[in-house]
Motif scaffolding. Structure first.
Motif, mmCIF file in Angstrom:
data_model
loop_
_atom_site.group_PDB
_atom_site.id
_atom_site.type_symbol
_atom_site.label_atom_id
_atom_site.label_comp_id
_atom_site.label_asym_id
_atom_site.label_seq_id
_atom_site.Cartn_x
_atom_site.Cartn_y
_atom_site.Cartn_z
ATOM 1 N N GLU A 5 0.780 -1.128 -0.032
ATOM 2 C CA GLU A 5 0.050 -0.037 0.001
ATOM 3 C C GLU A 5 0.836 1.402 -0.172
ATOM 4 O O GLU A 5 1.888 1.332 0.579
ATOM 5 C CB GLU A 5 -0.927 -0.077 1.180
ATOM 6 N N VAL A 6 0.721 2.070 -1.137
ATOM 7 C CA VAL A 6 1.604 3.279 -1.208
ATOM 8 C C VAL A 6 0.555 4.303 -0.769
ATOM 9 O O VAL A 6 -0.785 4.758 -1.698
ATOM 10 C CB VAL A 6 2.099 3.428 -2.584
ATOM 11 N N ARG A 7 0.603 5.146 0.312
ATOM 12 C CA ARG A 7 -0.218 6.223 0.729
ATOM 13 C C ARG A 7 0.342 7.707 0.131
ATOM 14 O O ARG A 7 1.249 8.380 0.762
ATOM 15 C CB ARG A 7 -0.442 6.228 2.137
ATOM 16 N N PHE A 8 0.007 8.018 -1.172
ATOM 17 C CA PHE A 8 0.543 9.138 -1.604
ATOM 18 C C PHE A 8 -0.517 10.282 -1.664
ATOM 19 O O PHE A 8 -1.597 10.076 -2.128
ATOM 20 C CB PHE A 8 1.270 9.040 -3.117
ATOM 21 N N GLN A 9 -0.167 11.715 -1.364
ATOM 22 C CA GLN A 9 -0.892 12.611 -1.565
ATOM 23 C C GLN A 9 -0.352 13.632 -2.409
ATOM 24 O O GLN A 9 0.521 14.153 -2.370
ATOM 25 C CB GLN A 9 -1.355 13.091 0.120
ATOM 26 N N THR A 75 8.918 0.836 4.071
ATOM 27 C CA THR A 75 7.627 0.544 4.487
ATOM 28 C C THR A 75 7.562 0.094 5.947
ATOM 29 O O THR A 75 8.571 -0.108 6.581
ATOM 30 C CB THR A 75 7.096 -0.728 3.660
ATOM 31 N N VAL A 76 6.365 0.186 6.619
ATOM 32 C CA VAL A 76 6.096 -0.243 8.021
ATOM 33 C C VAL A 76 4.804 -1.298 7.838
ATOM 34 O O VAL A 76 4.334 -1.317 6.696
ATOM 35 C CB VAL A 76 5.836 0.994 8.751
ATOM 36 N N ALA A 81 -4.904 -7.756 10.136
ATOM 37 C CA ALA A 81 -4.482 -8.949 10.167
ATOM 38 C C ALA A 81 -3.568 -9.487 9.118
ATOM 39 O O ALA A 81 -2.685 -10.273 9.168
ATOM 40 C CB ALA A 81 -5.565 -9.879 10.203
ATOM 41 N N SER A 82 -3.824 -8.684 7.940
ATOM 42 C CA SER A 82 -2.853 -9.045 6.850
ATOM 43 C C SER A 82 -1.305 -8.546 6.833
ATOM 44 O O SER A 82 -0.568 -9.240 6.555
ATOM 45 C CB SER A 82 -3.225 -8.323 5.342
ATOM 46 N N ALA A 83 -1.033 -7.598 7.607
ATOM 47 C CA ALA A 83 0.152 -7.016 8.043
ATOM 48 C C ALA A 83 0.894 -6.600 6.668
ATOM 49 O O ALA A 83 2.302 -7.014 6.678
ATOM 50 C CB ALA A 83 1.053 -8.055 8.848
ATOM 51 N N HIS A 84 0.186 -6.266 5.810
ATOM 52 C CA HIS A 84 0.929 -6.036 4.449
ATOM 53 C C HIS A 84 1.809 -4.657 4.732
ATOM 54 O O HIS A 84 1.603 -3.831 5.509
ATOM 55 C CB HIS A 84 -0.158 -5.546 3.258
ATOM 56 N N ALA A 85 2.618 -4.489 3.572
ATOM 57 C CA ALA A 85 3.407 -3.303 3.658
ATOM 58 C C ALA A 85 3.019 -2.046 3.311
ATOM 59 O O ALA A 85 2.102 -2.077 2.399
ATOM 60 C CB ALA A 85 4.958 -3.810 2.839
ATOM 61 N N VAL A 86 3.247 -0.954 4.249
ATOM 62 C CA VAL A 86 2.812 0.399 4.102
ATOM 63 C C VAL A 86 3.754 1.217 3.612
ATOM 64 O O VAL A 86 4.811 1.511 4.716
ATOM 65 C CB VAL A 86 1.643 0.686 4.853
ATOM 66 N N CYS A 87 3.681 2.032 2.762
ATOM 67 C CA CYS A 87 4.772 3.059 2.572
ATOM 68 C C CYS A 87 3.851 4.486 2.764
ATOM 69 O O CYS A 87 2.868 4.752 2.052
ATOM 70 C CB CYS A 87 5.266 3.029 1.015
ATOM 71 N N GLY A 107 2.039 10.950 2.781
ATOM 72 C CA GLY A 107 2.649 12.178 2.481
ATOM 73 C C GLY A 107 2.696 12.219 0.766
ATOM 74 O O GLY A 107 2.060 11.763 0.088
ATOM 75 N N ASP A 108 3.605 13.214 0.443
ATOM 76 C CA ASP A 108 3.720 13.623 -1.087
ATOM 77 C C ASP A 108 5.245 13.299 -1.469
ATOM 78 O O ASP A 108 5.687 13.838 -2.545
ATOM 79 C CB ASP A 108 3.231 14.806 -1.325
ATOM 80 N N GLU A 109 5.949 12.537 -0.698
ATOM 81 C CA GLU A 109 7.367 12.361 -1.109
ATOM 82 C C GLU A 109 7.831 11.103 -0.834
ATOM 83 O O GLU A 109 7.961 10.333 0.405
ATOM 84 C CB GLU A 109 8.289 13.122 -0.153
ATOM 85 N N ILE A 110 8.509 10.401 -1.836
ATOM 86 C CA ILE A 110 8.863 9.165 -1.617
ATOM 87 C C ILE A 110 10.394 9.054 -1.792
ATOM 88 O O ILE A 110 10.917 9.598 -2.802
ATOM 89 C CB ILE A 110 8.396 8.075 -3.004
ATOM 90 N N GLU A 111 11.066 8.520 -0.680
ATOM 91 C CA GLU A 111 12.608 8.826 -0.658
ATOM 92 C C GLU A 111 13.054 7.861 -1.778
ATOM 93 O O GLU A 111 12.829 6.957 -1.808
ATOM 94 C CB GLU A 111 12.826 8.404 0.649
#
Length: 402
Positions: A5-9, A75-76, A81-87, A107-111
Motif C-alpha cells: 500500500e502506497v499512501r501518496f497525497q 515501509t512499515v 491481520a494481513s500485516a501488508h507493507a505500507v509506504c 505524504g507526498d514524498e517517496i524517498e
C-alpha cells in the motif's frame, strides 16, 4: 491478497507499470508548485531543451510524475491481520513510527524516487502542465513520453538527471548543484513538442508509440528512392514514430520519431473524428489504443466512452531498406488510409488491444475456413457498464475484426 500500500497525497490520477520491470511503476499526479500555464516555448512550438521556455508570469517547478522502485520503498507493517507493507511517503509525523493503521496518513514524498519535473517559467494562460498520459518507449525503457494539459508532449530520459531549483523552477547549472535543500532531482526532459493550442479542450490526452514502424513520413516522401532513409539517420532515432490524441482524442496525429541529433518530430498526418455534438459538451474523452497484428498491420482504436462506437483506423505504410533487421522491420508509416466504425451495445470505459491466437503460417493458410480465426484478426477487450447496479462481469463485451 494485498501486498503493498502506497499512501501518496494527493491521490495520483493514474498508475503506469513499467513494461519490462515488474518492480517499477509510475505515479502520474497533478503538477506541484504555484502558478499555472505552459512550460513550453512560444513561436515555433518546439523546444529541444530541458523543460521549455514559455512566457512571463510566475515561475515554479512542476512535478508531474514519480518513478517508484518497489524494492527501495521504506515501509512499515499494517496493524490489520494481513500485516501488508505500507509506504507512508513521508506522511508520518513521527519518523520512528513502526506501524500503519487505518487513519490513511500519507505524504507526498517517496524517498529515493525519481521525479519528472516540468522546469522553467510557467506562463499565465490558466492551463496547467499536469500530465494526462505516460508511455514508455518500446525500444528503450529509459525514454518516457508524456502528454500534458498545456497542449505539449515531452520526452524524458530517466538515465540522465537534472537539478531544478525548488523556488524559481529553473534548471541549475552543474556548478550550482552541490548541496542545498532547495533543489529537486528530475529526469532530463530531452524535448518539448507543441501538438495543439491551449484551447481548453484538455490539451493532449493520449500518446502511443508505434513499434511496428521505423519511421513516419508523408506518402510523397516515402515512395521510391526517397523512402530509403540512410542507416546513420535511422541510428539517430531515439524512439519509434508515435501517435497523439488531442481534442478529447478525436484528433489523431502521426509523428516522426524523436532523434538524438536534435531534429524535432514532424507531424505527418492528422485524422479527425466528427462528433454529433460539440466537444465541450462531452464529459468523458474518447479512449485511444494501438495494436499490431501478427502479420504486421497496425491499427489505432478510438472508443467512444459516451456512446456505443469504436473507430478502427488502419495505418498505411511503405517499405524502407534501412534498418530492415531492426525494430519496425524497415516499415515507414505514411498516414491513415481507411477507417472502420463499429457499433457496440454500451459505452466503452476501458479497452486493451490483444493479438489474435494462432497467428502462424499454418493458421494463415486455414483462415479461409469460417471456423478458423483469421491470422490478421485483432481483438479488443472492453470493460463496459450499462448501469451501476449490474455486475461488471456481465457488462464485458468482446468483439473481433476479421
Amino acid at each position: 491478497e494485498k501486498l503493498l500500500e502506497v499512501r501518496f497525497q494527493p491521490v495520483p490520477r493514474r498508475i503506469v507499470w513499467h513494461p519490462f520491470d515488474p518492480n517499477k511503476f509510475v505515479l502520474l499526479h497533478d503538477g506541484a508548485g504555484s502558478g499555472s500555464g505552459s512550460g513550453s516555448g512560444g513561436g515555433s512550438g518546439i523546444n529541444m531543451a530541458n523543460g521549455g521556455g514559455g512566457g512571463g508570469g510566475s515561475t515554479a517547478s512542476r512535478t508531474i510524475a514519480t518513478l517508484v522502485e518497489t524494492t527501495r520503498l521504506v515501509t512499515v507493517p499494517h496493524t490489520d491481520a494481513s500485516a501488508h507493507a505500507v509506504c507512508l511517503c513521508g506522511g508520518a509525523s513521527d519518523p520512528n513510527v513502526q506501524s500503519a493503521g487505518n487513519d490513511g496518513v500519507g505524504g507526498d514524498e517517496i524517498e529515493g524516487a525519481l521525479k519528472l519535473i516540468v522546469a522553467g517559467p510557467v506562463g499565465g494562460s490558466g492551463v496547467g502542465v499536469a500530465a494526462n498520459d505516460l508511455v514508455f518507449s518500446p525500444t528503450s525503457a529509459r525514454h518516457i513520453l508524456t502528454t500534458h494539459e498545456d497542449g505539449c508532449v515531452r520526452l524524458w530520459d530517466t538515465g540522465s538527471r537534472v537539478y531544478v531549483d525548488a523556488t524559481s523552477g529553473h534548471v541549475l547549472a552543474a556548478a550550482a548543484t552541490a548541496g542545498g535543500d532547495s533543489r529537486d532531482v528530475s529526469a532530463a526532459c530531452l524535448a518539448t513538442v507543441r501538438v495543439t493550442a491551449d484551447d481548453g479542450n484538455g490539451g493532449v490526452m493520449s500518446c502511443r508509440f508505434l513499434p511496428g514502424f521505423v519511421d513516419a513520413r508523408p506518402p510523397t516522401a516515402a515512395g521510391a528512392a526517397a523512402a530509403t532513409a540512410a542507416d546513420d539517420v535511422v541510428a539517430s532515432y531515439l524512439t519509434p514514430p508515435f501517435l497523439t490524441g488531442s481534442e478529447g482524442n478525436t484528433r489523431l496525429t502521426l509523428w516522426s520519431p524523436f532523434t538524438s541529433t536534435g531534429s524535432p518530430p514532424v507531424a505527418v498526418r492528422t485524422f479527425r473524428i466528427g462528433l454529433d455534438r460539440p466537444l465541450r459538451e462531452r464529459n468523458i474523452p474518447m479512449i485511444l489504443g494501438v495494436g499490431t497484428t501478427p502479420m504486421g498491420q497496425t491499427h489505432a482504436f478510438v472508443a467512444d466512452s459516451e456512446a456505443g462506437k469504436v473507430y478502427v483506423l488502419h495505418l498505411s505504410s511503405a517499405a524502407s531498406s534501412a534498418a530492415a533487421g531492426g525494430y519496425g522491420g524497415g516499415r515507414v508509416a505514411t498516414g491513415f488510409d481507411y477507417v472502420v466504425p463499429f457499433d457496440t451495445a454500451h459505452p466503452i470505459y476501458s479497452m486493451k488491444c490483444c493479438a489474435a491466437a494462432g497467428s502462424s503460417s499454418s493458421s494463415a493458410a486455414a483462415s479461409a475456413s469460417e471456423e478458423a480465426p483469421v491470422a490478421e484478426a485483432r481483438s479488443v477487450v472492453s470493460a463496459q457498464s450499462a448501469a451501476p447496479s449490474r455486475r461488471r462481469d456481465d457488462d464485458d463485451r468482446r468483439f473481433h475484426r476479421r
